[in-house]
Motif scaffolding. Structure first.
Motif, PDB file in Angstrom:
ATOM      1  N   UNK A 102      29.221  24.565  24.795  1.00 42.87           N
ATOM      2  CA  UNK A 102      29.971  25.576  25.542  1.00 42.87           C
ATOM      3  C   UNK A 102      31.169  24.956  26.269  1.00 42.87           C
ATOM      4  N   UNK A 103      32.275  25.673  26.257  1.00 42.39           N
ATOM      5  CA  UNK A 103      33.389  25.315  27.138  1.00 42.39           C
ATOM      6  C   UNK A 103      32.986  25.671  28.563  1.00 42.39           C
ATOM      7  N   UNK A 104      33.326  24.819  29.525  1.00 38.87           N
ATOM      8  CA  UNK A 104      33.007  25.077  30.934  1.00 38.87           C
ATOM      9  C   UNK A 104      34.294  25.282  31.723  1.00 38.87           C
ATOM     10  N   UNK A 105      34.337  26.361  32.508  1.00 38.54           N
ATOM     11  CA  UNK A 105      35.515  26.702  33.307  1.00 38.54           C
ATOM     12  C   UNK A 105      35.073  26.880  34.760  1.00 38.54           C
ATOM     13  N   UNK A 106      35.821  26.295  35.683  1.00 42.55           N
ATOM     14  CA  UNK A 106      35.529  26.417  37.110  1.00 42.55           C
ATOM     15  C   UNK A 106      36.494  27.388  37.756  1.00 42.55           C
ATOM     16  N   UNK A 107      35.958  28.379  38.472  1.00 43.15           N
ATOM     17  CA  UNK A 107      36.754  29.359  39.219  1.00 43.15           C
ATOM     18  C   UNK A 107      36.438  29.158  40.695  1.00 43.15           C
ATOM     19  N   UNK A 108      37.465  28.930  41.503  1.00 50.52           N
ATOM     20  CA  UNK A 108      37.214  28.590  42.908  1.00 50.52           C
ATOM     21  C   UNK A 108      38.157  29.385  43.808  1.00 50.52           C
ATOM     22  N   UNK A 109      37.960  30.697  43.836  1.00 47.36           N
ATOM     23  CA  UNK A 109      38.761  31.563  44.696  1.00 47.36           C
ATOM     24  C   UNK A 109      37.861  32.317  45.670  1.00 47.36           C
ATOM     25  N   UNK A 110      37.014  31.532  46.330  1.00 51.66           N
ATOM     26  CA  UNK A 110      36.156  32.044  47.400  1.00 51.66           C
ATOM     27  C   UNK A 110      35.326  33.233  46.937  1.00 51.66           C
ATOM     28  N   UNK A 111      35.229  34.258  47.781  1.00 51.17           N
ATOM     29  CA  UNK A 111      34.277  35.349  47.536  1.00 51.17           C
ATOM     30  C   UNK A 111      34.643  36.234  46.355  1.00 51.17           C
ATOM     31  N   UNK A 112      35.834  36.089  45.793  1.00 53.23           N
ATOM     32  CA  UNK A 112      36.232  36.921  44.666  1.00 53.23           C
ATOM     33  C   UNK A 112      35.956  36.310  43.308  1.00 53.23           C
ATOM     34  N   UNK A 113      35.480  35.067  43.268  1.00 48.63           N
ATOM     35  CA  UNK A 113      35.341  34.373  42.001  1.00 48.63           C
ATOM     36  C   UNK A 113      34.398  35.027  41.017  1.00 48.63           C
ATOM     37  N   UNK A 114      33.303  35.602  41.516  1.00 46.63           N
ATOM     38  CA  UNK A 114      32.359  36.255  40.623  1.00 46.63           C
ATOM     39  C   UNK A 114      32.887  37.531  40.015  1.00 46.63           C
ATOM     40  N   UNK A 115      33.904  38.118  40.643  1.00 48.77           N
ATOM     41  CA  UNK A 115      34.544  39.330  40.123  1.00 48.77           C
ATOM     42  C   UNK A 115      35.620  38.963  39.109  1.00 48.77           C
ATOM     43  N   UNK A 116      36.484  38.000  39.467  1.00 48.88           N
ATOM     44  CA  UNK A 116      37.570  37.622  38.566  1.00 48.88           C
ATOM     45  C   UNK A 116      37.071  36.838  37.357  1.00 48.88           C
ATOM     46  N   UNK A 117      35.851  36.292  37.432  1.00 48.57           N
ATOM     47  CA  UNK A 117      35.296  35.547  36.293  1.00 48.57           C
ATOM     48  C   UNK A 117      35.210  36.411  35.040  1.00 48.57           C
ATOM     49  N   UNK A 118      35.049  37.723  35.208  1.00 50.65           N
ATOM     50  CA  UNK A 118      35.001  38.611  34.051  1.00 50.65           C
ATOM     51  C   UNK A 118      36.341  38.611  33.314  1.00 50.65           C
ATOM     52  N   UNK A 119      37.428  38.514  34.065  1.00 50.33           N
ATOM     53  CA  UNK A 119      38.748  38.442  33.441  1.00 50.33           C
ATOM     54  C   UNK A 119      38.929  37.118  32.705  1.00 50.33           C
ATOM     55  N   UNK A 120      38.356  36.057  33.252  1.00 47.51           N
ATOM     56  CA  UNK A 120      38.402  34.757  32.576  1.00 47.51           C
ATOM     57  C   UNK A 120      37.693  34.835  31.233  1.00 47.51           C
ATOM     58  N   UNK A 121      36.541  35.486  31.209  1.00 50.98           N
ATOM     59  CA  UNK A 121      35.813  35.667  29.954  1.00 50.98           C
ATOM     60  C   UNK A 121      36.631  36.513  28.984  1.00 50.98           C
ATOM     61  N   UNK A 122      37.220  37.604  29.485  1.00 52.62           N
ATOM     62  CA  UNK A 122      38.023  38.475  28.621  1.00 52.62           C
ATOM     63  C   UNK A 122      39.160  37.697  27.978  1.00 52.62           C
ATOM     64  N   UNK A 123      39.805  36.832  28.751  1.00 52.18           N
ATOM     65  CA  UNK A 123      40.900  36.031  28.205  1.00 52.18           C
ATOM     66  C   UNK A 123      40.441  35.055  27.144  1.00 52.18           C
ATOM     67  N   UNK A 124      39.327  34.373  27.409  1.00 50.33           N
ATOM     68  CA  UNK A 124      38.811  33.424  26.420  1.00 50.33           C
ATOM     69  C   UNK A 124      38.361  34.149  25.154  1.00 50.33           C
TER      70      UNK A 124
END
Length: 346
Positions: A102-124
């Motif tokens: 698996x490719x591993x991606x780190x998202x570190x934008x405080x309390x919003x990271x779990x929400x924006x992570x869906x956009x990261x998945x959509x992009x990948x």
């Protein structure tokens, strides 16, 4: 391109009564009592952020019987400091889950990271046709040397992680869109001024530098301008509505059609104000879950979704908004549509 959540899982610290623990964190208990929290989760000594993330990932993989070798992408969102600096926590989680391809991606934008992570998945998924399965993990572990659980912000902060296994063209909760508003003018509002390259930690420090009280930060940031502080508070609340409206417009739905809003696990007054701004009853937010579990950083929204799905409170056709406000500052919204099960389609 569509994808959806196949299953969710979580890992939490030990449940702890708020008012029993509060004297160990604050002298004046009135503010904490007024927030309305009943319980929060506190991890045992030696349990780190990635430990919780791995446990949550293992939980959801076990629930679905998915071999780690089938995971194409891991997105780890974190809202506090991991066990080490100069270290990729997402890569560590990938290795410990044995999801070696698996490719591993780190998202570190405080309390919003779990929400924006869906956009990261959509992009990948959009750029990698061979990616079919992804694991989103939101994790929080308060670093108590730097942050007081009950005075760093207006929440009782706890330790936990929540995970969502998503697949292309499948899933019981279908992703519709993710929208984010960023206003970098306030990037310095939440920062810890000591410890970075601009002002490194030194041996001359008497002890660890801690995140200051939010009201002191507000006073300092706006240089005592009370009117500016109130304008900021009103703007911050209003943008939660604006980002929801933008997400609904992009998805081709109306804000009125949103069945449930799962926000960060804020205090009762803040969630009441949010419900008023969005024009929804407080019962259609995550208020009760928030008061029962405390603020789990960027794990809040996936954890809330996990609990509401498990309890049967979400039914096919429901439109769910995962929303957050985070330092930076960012306001984010992910829209999900609950899908009928295979049995319900027969």
């Amino acid at each position: 391109m569509t994808f959806g959540i196949v299953a969710t899982g979580h890992a939490l610290g030990e449940p702890t009564p708020v008012m029993a623990a509060a004297p160990g964190y604050v002298e004046d208990l009135r503010t904490v009592r007024g927030w309305g929290y009943r319980t929060f989760h506190r991890a045992e000594t030696g349990v780190g952020l990635t430990d919780l993330a791995v446990r949550a990932g293992q939980d959801v993989l076990a629930r679905t019987g998915t071999p780690a070798a089938e995971v194409d992408l891991i997105v780890l969102a974190m809202s506090d400091i991991a066990e080490y600096l100069y270290w990729d926590a997402a890569a560590s989680v990938q290795a410990r889950l044995e999801a070696h391809r698996a490719e591993a991606v780190l998202v570190n934008q405080a309390c919003g990271g779990g929400v924006t992570a869906f956009d990261t998945v959509a992009g990948r998924f959009a750029t990698h046709d061979d990616y079919d399965t992804a694991l989103i993990i939101g994790a929080n572990r308060v670093c108590e040397e730097y942050s007081n659980r009950m005075s760093a912000n207006t929440c009782v902060n706890g330790d936990g992680a929540a995970a969502a296994l998503v697949r292309r063209g499948a899933g019981g909760c279908r992703w519709l869109t993710t929208e984010t508003i960023t206003d970098g003018r306030y990037a310095g509002f939440y920062r810890l001024d000591i410890g970075g390259a601009a002002s490194p930690f030194t041996q001359a420090l008497a002890g660890p530098v801690r995140v200051s009280d939010p009201f002191d930060r507000l006073e300092e940031f706006f240089e005592g301008d009370v009117a500016a502080m109130f304008d900021f508070a009103r703007m911050a609340l209003r943008r939660n509505r604006e980002v929801l409206e933008r997400a609904c417009k992009r998805a081709g739905v109306t804000p009125e059609s949103v069945t449930r809003v799962i926000h960060l696990n804020d205090n009762l007054k803040a969630l009441t104000d949010l419900a008023g701004e969005l024009g929804v009853p407080i019962g259609r937010t995550n208020a009760e879950l928030a008061l029962d579990h405390g603020h789990l950083g960027c794990a809040d929204q996936i954890f809330g979704l996990d609990r509401l799905l498990a309890s049967g409170e979400l039914v096919p056709g429901d439109l769910v908004a995962l929303t957050s406000m985070s330092s930076g500052m960012h306001w984010s919204c992910t829209l999900l549509r609950v899908q009928p099960t295979a049995e319900e389609l027969r």
